[in-house]
Design an enzyme around this catalytic site. Sequence first.
Site, PDB file in Angstrom:
ATOM      1  N   ASN A 166       1.837  -1.928   0.550  1.00  0.00           N
ATOM      2  CA  ASN A 166       2.870  -1.027   1.065  1.00  0.00           C
ATOM      3  C   ASN A 166       3.736  -1.854   2.002  1.00  0.00           C
ATOM      4  O   ASN A 166       3.343  -2.157   3.119  1.00  0.00           O
ATOM      5  CB  ASN A 166       2.211   0.141   1.822  1.00  0.00           C
ATOM      6  N   LYS A 223       6.387  -1.060   3.464  1.00  0.00           N
ATOM      7  CA  LYS A 223       7.050  -0.273   4.519  1.00  0.00           C
ATOM      8  C   LYS A 223       8.534  -0.695   4.591  1.00  0.00           C
ATOM      9  O   LYS A 223       9.118  -1.008   3.572  1.00  0.00           O
ATOM     10  CB  LYS A 223       6.303  -0.425   5.839  1.00  0.00           C
ATOM     11  N   HIS A 245       2.175   9.296   3.520  1.00  0.00           N
ATOM     12  CA  HIS A 245       1.745   8.241   4.445  1.00  0.00           C
ATOM     13  C   HIS A 245       1.814   8.761   5.880  1.00  0.00           C
ATOM     14  O   HIS A 245       2.714   9.539   6.221  1.00  0.00           O
ATOM     15  CB  HIS A 245       2.633   6.999   4.283  1.00  0.00           C
ATOM     16  N   GLU A 301       2.852   7.485   8.490  1.00  0.00           N
ATOM     17  CA  GLU A 301       4.118   7.224   9.196  1.00  0.00           C
ATOM     18  C   GLU A 301       5.164   8.285   8.830  1.00  0.00           C
ATOM     19  O   GLU A 301       5.997   8.644   9.656  1.00  0.00           O
ATOM     20  CB  GLU A 301       4.606   5.798   8.885  1.00  0.00           C
ATOM     21  N   GLU A 332      -6.602   6.494   5.026  1.00  0.00           N
ATOM     22  CA  GLU A 332      -6.044   5.602   6.035  1.00  0.00           C
ATOM     23  C   GLU A 332      -6.197   6.226   7.418  1.00  0.00           C
ATOM     24  O   GLU A 332      -5.373   7.062   7.822  1.00  0.00           O
ATOM     25  CB  GLU A 332      -4.548   5.362   5.766  1.00  0.00           C
ATOM     26  N   GLY A 379      -1.906  -0.867  11.303  1.00  0.00           N
ATOM     27  CA  GLY A 379      -1.045  -1.792  12.039  1.00  0.00           C
ATOM     28  C   GLY A 379      -1.580  -2.150  13.416  1.00  0.00           C
ATOM     29  O   GLY A 379      -0.867  -2.726  14.235  1.00  0.00           O
ATOM     30  N   SER A 384      -5.290  -2.048   8.413  1.00  0.00           N
ATOM     31  CA  SER A 384      -5.639  -3.404   8.837  1.00  0.00           C
ATOM     32  C   SER A 384      -6.612  -4.100   7.882  1.00  0.00           C
ATOM     33  O   SER A 384      -7.425  -4.915   8.313  1.00  0.00           O
ATOM     34  CB  SER A 384      -6.186  -3.411  10.276  1.00  0.00           C
TER      35      SER A 384
HETATM   36  P1  13P Z   1      -1.703  -2.197   7.829  1.00  0.00           P
HETATM   37  O1  13P Z   1      -2.445  -2.872   6.698  1.00  0.00           O
HETATM   38  O2  13P Z   1      -0.535  -2.985   8.329  1.00  0.00           O
HETATM   39  O3  13P Z   1      -2.631  -1.740   8.902  1.00  0.00           O
HETATM   40  O4  13P Z   1      -1.062  -0.876   7.195  1.00  0.00           O
HETATM   41  C1  13P Z   1      -1.862  -0.050   6.443  1.00  0.00           C
HETATM   42  C2  13P Z   1      -0.996   0.956   5.797  1.00  0.00           C
HETATM   43  O5  13P Z   1      -0.408   1.810   6.459  1.00  0.00           O
HETATM   44  C3  13P Z   1      -0.830   0.888   4.344  1.00  0.00           C
HETATM   45  O6  13P Z   1      -0.196   2.025   3.867  1.00  0.00           O
END
Ligand code: 13P
Length: 255
Positions: free
Chosen positions: A13, A15, A98, A100, A170, A176, A216
């Site tokens: 992803n 982002k 997601h 976010e 997640e 992150g 992560s």
């Molecule tokens: P990270 O791997 O940067 O923690 O992000 C995970 C994520 O949100 C994947 O959708």
Amino acid sequence: MKKSVRKAVIAGNWKMNKNRAEAKNLIEELKPLVADAGCDVIICVPYTNLETALELTKGTNIKVGAENCHWAKSGAFTGEISAEMLTEMGVEYVIIGHSERRQYFGETDATVNKRVRAALDAGLKVILCVGELLEQRELGITEEICAMQTKVALGGVTEQELKNIIIAYEPVWAIGTGKTATSDQADEVNGYIRSVVAKLYGDAAAEAMTIQYGGSMNAKNAEELLSKEHVDGGLIGGASLKAPDFAAIVSAASK
Ligand code: 13P
């Protein structure tokens, strides 16, 4: 069905990262590194990179996804992209729900469900994200939150359609932050989500379902996380932006 017969799926992803030139470089670097993957490999990229990604991955084992889609076919929804617009381009996957989107853009379980429905109707495969906030884990309601998000998101989805859905667990506190869930924590919640799916659709459908872990996951911890019975793959943020790191996760999933 046991993990050994479920196909592992590693999805990146990106982002809101990578301009067109950077996307091109990353995909070109990635292609040879994952060419022999023993798992499915997906890259979910910003809308502006979809065309580049589709063009550069033609004839390879890398599949392409978007990071969201709207529930309406068309209309007065400034700034949104419909599921049909994605399938018309040749996009195969879409991430829905997601954290976010939920945190920063007002996405709710109900809008997640509408987007899931629209994506399936348009012929897209869905990576559906669920997961608890840190406060929710501390309150001991991780299972309730994940059950609620899963059940509402899957409202109106048939057993046949479920085959086109991957769930990504997640935990929001692990995204992150560099704070990965332990492999036991990931396995426990993924297994719980599988039991929720089993109650809705039966054991066979739940056993066949790919449930990823995200948060992560990186080149170092992937093998341990992916060794768990209920962790069938990963949804990778930061580590998907570097070809060697993403390829290392793909190779951990191919074992
Ligand atoms: P990270 O791997 O940067 O923690 O992000 C995970 C994520 O949100 C994947 O959708």
